[in-house]
Scaffold this active site. Structure first.
Site, PDB file in Angstrom:
ATOM      1  N   GLU A  39       0.978  -1.285  -0.081  1.00 56.78           N
ATOM      2  CA  GLU A  39       0.082  -0.112  -0.087  1.00 56.78           C
ATOM      3  C   GLU A  39       1.001   1.213   0.084  1.00 56.78           C
ATOM      4  OE1 GLU A  39      -2.648   0.126   3.292  1.00 56.78           O
ATOM      5  OE2 GLU A  39      -3.622   1.995   2.790  1.00 56.78           O
ATOM      6  N   LYS A  50       4.266   1.067   9.488  1.00 58.96           N
ATOM      7  CA  LYS A  50       4.468   2.260   8.965  1.00 58.96           C
ATOM      8  C   LYS A  50       3.793   3.313   9.671  1.00 58.96           C
ATOM      9  CE  LYS A  50       2.888   0.177   4.933  1.00 58.96           C
ATOM     10  NZ  LYS A  50       2.281   0.001   3.613  1.00 58.96           N
ATOM     11  N   ARG A  71       4.619 -12.843  10.105  1.00 59.44           N
ATOM     12  CA  ARG A  71       5.270 -11.539   9.600  1.00 59.44           C
ATOM     13  C   ARG A  71       6.525 -11.614  10.448  1.00 59.44           C
ATOM     14  NH1 ARG A  71       2.435  -7.218   9.546  1.00 59.44           N
ATOM     15  NH2 ARG A  71       3.744  -5.642  10.401  1.00 59.44           N
TER      16      ARG A  71
HETATM   17  P1  ATP Z   1       2.639  -2.084   8.220  1.00 56.60           P
HETATM   18  O1  ATP Z   1       1.773  -3.000   9.087  1.00 56.60           O
HETATM   19  O2  ATP Z   1       3.992  -1.682   8.457  1.00 56.60           O
HETATM   20  O3  ATP Z   1       1.818  -0.734   7.873  1.00 56.60           O
HETATM   21  P2  ATP Z   1       1.301  -3.586   5.964  1.00 56.60           P
HETATM   22  O4  ATP Z   1       1.028  -4.916   5.908  1.00 56.60           O
HETATM   23  O5  ATP Z   1      -0.144  -2.514   6.253  1.00 56.60           O
HETATM   24  O6  ATP Z   1       2.644  -3.043   6.988  1.00 56.60           O
HETATM   25  P3  ATP Z   1       1.548  -3.175   2.979  1.00 56.60           P
HETATM   26  O7  ATP Z   1       1.943  -2.042   2.217  1.00 56.60           O
HETATM   27  O8  ATP Z   1       0.122  -3.808   3.021  1.00 56.60           O
HETATM   28  O9  ATP Z   1       1.939  -2.916   4.535  1.00 56.60           O
HETATM   29  O10 ATP Z   1       2.394  -4.603   3.041  1.00 56.60           O
HETATM   30  C1  ATP Z   1       2.527  -5.090   1.682  1.00 56.60           C
HETATM   31  C2  ATP Z   1       2.895  -6.624   1.884  1.00 56.60           C
HETATM   32  O11 ATP Z   1       4.163  -6.911   2.530  1.00 56.60           O
HETATM   33  C3  ATP Z   1       1.594  -7.599   2.439  1.00 56.60           C
HETATM   34  O12 ATP Z   1       1.721  -8.733   1.688  1.00 56.60           O
HETATM   35  C4  ATP Z   1       2.182  -7.783   3.968  1.00 56.60           C
HETATM   36  O13 ATP Z   1       1.615  -8.864   4.320  1.00 56.60           O
HETATM   37  C5  ATP Z   1       3.758  -7.788   3.899  1.00 56.60           C
HETATM   38  N1  ATP Z   1       4.210  -7.377   5.283  1.00 56.60           N
HETATM   39  C6  ATP Z   1       4.032  -6.281   5.857  1.00 56.60           C
HETATM   40  N2  ATP Z   1       4.937  -6.264   7.151  1.00 56.60           N
HETATM   41  C7  ATP Z   1       5.209  -7.285   6.958  1.00 56.60           C
HETATM   42  C8  ATP Z   1       6.154  -8.057   8.140  1.00 56.60           C
HETATM   43  N3  ATP Z   1       6.622  -7.457   9.345  1.00 56.60           N
HETATM   44  N4  ATP Z   1       6.888  -9.152   7.656  1.00 56.60           N
HETATM   45  C9  ATP Z   1       6.649  -9.833   6.517  1.00 56.60           C
HETATM   46  N5  ATP Z   1       5.788  -9.536   5.651  1.00 56.60           N
HETATM   47  C10 ATP Z   1       5.279  -8.222   6.034  1.00 56.60           C
HETATM   48 MG    MG Z   2      -1.556  -3.208   4.815  1.00 54.23          MG
END
Ligand code: ATP
Ligand code: MG
Length: 558
Positions: A34, A270, A260
């Site tokens: 995102e 983020k 994760r």
């Molecule tokens: P955040 O929690 O930091 O805002 P998010 O999951 O909302 O992260 P996205 O941009 O939606 O961020 O994530 C893109 C991809 O990265 C998704 O498939 C998510 O599952 C993966 N991802 C995000 N954080 C992690 C993590 N700590 N470990 C492994 N994969 C991750």
């Molecule tokens: Mg997300």
């Protein structure tokens, strides 16, 4: 024949079986960020997994921006994400997509569900929807608008799109089961009204699909075979499957979840990282202490170290916390192999060689890597006045201190043996200069009579030294589990995470270190030039010290 992956884990096993048993011809994965912030090392785990699988099994991996929330999304984030994925060493080729590319198709599918009696426009407020949703132990209550006619729903949904209603006044919901034990099934929201411009679609839309409605269908449009995400989406999988089963989508993707990445001394969110940036706790998204890929890069971590780390931690279904020392270990492993050695003095004290001629400069050959003769050597200027590290000298040394002391002889790296003959102090009694003599026969750092010294010091010729600012970095959060036990995250910030030294002395070759290259300052650690450098005022970041604490932690655990 199925290609052999570089390593095995439960997801690779599933992919291998799907190929072997003919359920798919080609594996297609995607990385779906995102664009509401910079990528962090948790994302790196997901990138290495999705792109890694595509590469190993001869398939492809798409980069898809999940850009369904225009309020939080910015072009800066899209640009940084593409730069970071490339830097990590991966390439999506022509397969760059955006969920917003599918807005028209998604709208049509929403209409399809309305026509099938499987979606309805709800006039409840967000608050009321939450109250009606029920709890884990109690079923939800149907909305009074749940049984609207198809005609009325079609009309209202079209008018939502046309912009007739204000934000928050209505939503489109799937009509599934308000009593389902899975809360995601209790008539999830598919569309909300948001009068906001989108970075790509401008003012074309004032209704935007939810993650749940956009994600699986985007996968289906792109022919994704394995939609890999983190465990928090496990409870969304039945809904993912429900939309796929109830819509005329062109393919049938499957979702798989993995744990994760969590890292000690680090926050991978983020939202929190944005707060640190906005409130000025760091220099920006790319601050060298940030767990963002741009911060890690500015810190001097090589992409190879991150890929190695991703391979070390593997992929599992159980949540765990990885020690940050393991990441540092993987990075040191690469740096130890790849960096050139250089000499720099961080806390300088003057050393004057009394029997060395004044005004003379010798060029001494110094190896670029003591362990790797292929790394070659460089010429380093040597003269009568030198800088050495203040803590390489003690006036009154304890037993185990083998470096310079009054009357003692040591080696200057690749130069000469010197003996300290006198100590000069200022009015406060602080040592300001060391007087020495040298043995002209010991050129290159060994004495012809074979006598030994117990220490080798690094040095920089004073007349040739380049002054630099050096920034020493340590963990951003002092506590291994920031914000645990109900503490405020911010209270766990490490006040010494950045220590700035002015007036470090560099050997001249260091002034030409290219951006993005990390070097080893002999005996001190790994350092890289910071983008804040100017031609006359270099700035170096300490990437890591030389001490590998991971090995020690392992030994303790064993
Ligand atoms: P955040 O929690 O930091 O805002 P998010 O999951 O909302 O992260 P996205 O941009 O939606 O961020 O994530 C893109 C991809 O990265 C998704 O498939 C998510 O599952 C993966 N991802 C995000 N954080 C992690 C993590 N700590 N470990 C492994 N994969 C991750
Ligand atoms: Mg997300």
């Amino acid at each position: 024949m199925t290609p052999t992956p570089e390593r095995s884990d439960f997801i690779r096993d599933i992919v291998a079986a799907d190929l072997r048993e003919g359920r798919i011809d080609t594996v297609v994965t995607r990385f779906p960020p995102e664009p509401n912030g910079y990528l962090h090392i948790g994302h790196a785990k997901s990138i290495c997994l999705n792109f890694g699988i595509a590469t190993e099994f001869g398939g492809r991996c798409h980069l898809r921006f999940d850009d369904t929330n225009p309020v939080k999304e910015e072009q800066e984030y899209l640009d940084s994400i593409m730069a970071d994925v490339r830097w990590l060493g991966f390439d999506w080729g022509e397969h760059l997509y955006h969920a917003s590319d599918y807005f028209e198709q998604l709208y049509e599918w929403a209409v399809h569900l309305i026509e099938a009696g499987k979606a309805y426009v709800d006039d409840l407020s967000a608050e009321e929807i939450r109250e009606h949703r029920g709890t884990l132990t109690e079923p939800g209550t149907p909305s009074p608008w749940r049984d609207r006619s198809v005609e009325e729903n079609l009309d209202l949904f079209a008018r939502m799109r046309a912009g007739e209603f204000p934000n928050g006044s209505r939503v489109l919901r799937a009509k599934i089961d308000m009593a389902s034990p899975n809360i995601n099934f209790r008539d999830p929201v598919m569309y909300r009204i948001l009068h906001a411009d989108h970075p790509r679609t401008g003012d074309a839309w004032c209704i935007y699909p939810s993650y749940d409605f956009a994600h699986g269908q985007s996968d289906a449009i792109e022919g994704i075979t394995h939609s890999i995400c983190t465990l928090e989406f496990q409870d969304h999988r039945p809904l993912y499957d429900w939309f796929i089963a109830n819509l005329p989508v062109p393919s049938q993707p499957h979702q798989y979840e993995f744990a994760r990445l969590n890292l000690t001394h680090t926050v991978l969110s983020k939202r929190v990282l944005l707060k640190l940036v906005k409130e000025g706790f760091v220099r920006g998204w790319d601050d060298p202490r940030m767990p963002t890929l741009s911060g890690i890069r500015r810190r001097g971590f090589p992409a190879e170290g991150l890929r190695d780390f991703a391979a070390m931690i593997g992929v599992a279904r159980a949540d765990s916390v990885v020690e940050i020392e393991m990441l540092e270990h993987a990075v040191r492993d690469v740096l130890n192999r790849t960096t050139l050695r250089r000499m720099a003095v961080l806390d300088p004290i003057k050393l004057v060689i009394e029997n060395y001629p004044e005004g003379v400069t010798e060029e001494l050959e110094v190896p670029n890597s003591p362990e790797d003769p292929d790394a070659g050597s460089r010429m380093v200027p040597f003269s009568r006045d030198l800088w050495i590290e203040r803590d390489d000298f003690m006036e009154d040394p304890p037993k185990k201190f083998f470096r310079l002391a009054p009357g003692r002889e040591v080696r200057l790296r690749s130069a000469y043996f010197v003996t300290c003959t006198d100590v000069i102090k200022d009015a406060e009694g602080r040592v300001v200069e060391l007087r020495c003599t040298y043995d002209p026969e010991s050129r290159g750092g060994s004495a012809p009579d074979g006598r030994k010294v117990k220490a080798t010091l690094h040095w920089v010729s004073a007349a040739h030294a380049v002054d630099a600012e050096v920034r020493l970095y340590d963990h951003l959060f002092a506590d291994p589990f920031p914000g645990s036990d109900g503490r405020d995250l911010l209270d766990d910030l490490n006040p010494d995470s950045e220590v700035i030294l002015q007036g470090a002395k560099l050997e001249p070759a260091l002034a030409d270190t290219p951006a993005g290259e990390t070097v080893q300052f002999e005996r001190l650690g790994y350092f890289c030039p910071d983008p804040d450098s100017t031609p006359t005022a270099p700035v170096f970041n300490r990437t890591l010290t030389l001490k590998d604490t991971w090995a020690r932690l392992q030994a303790k655990g064993a």
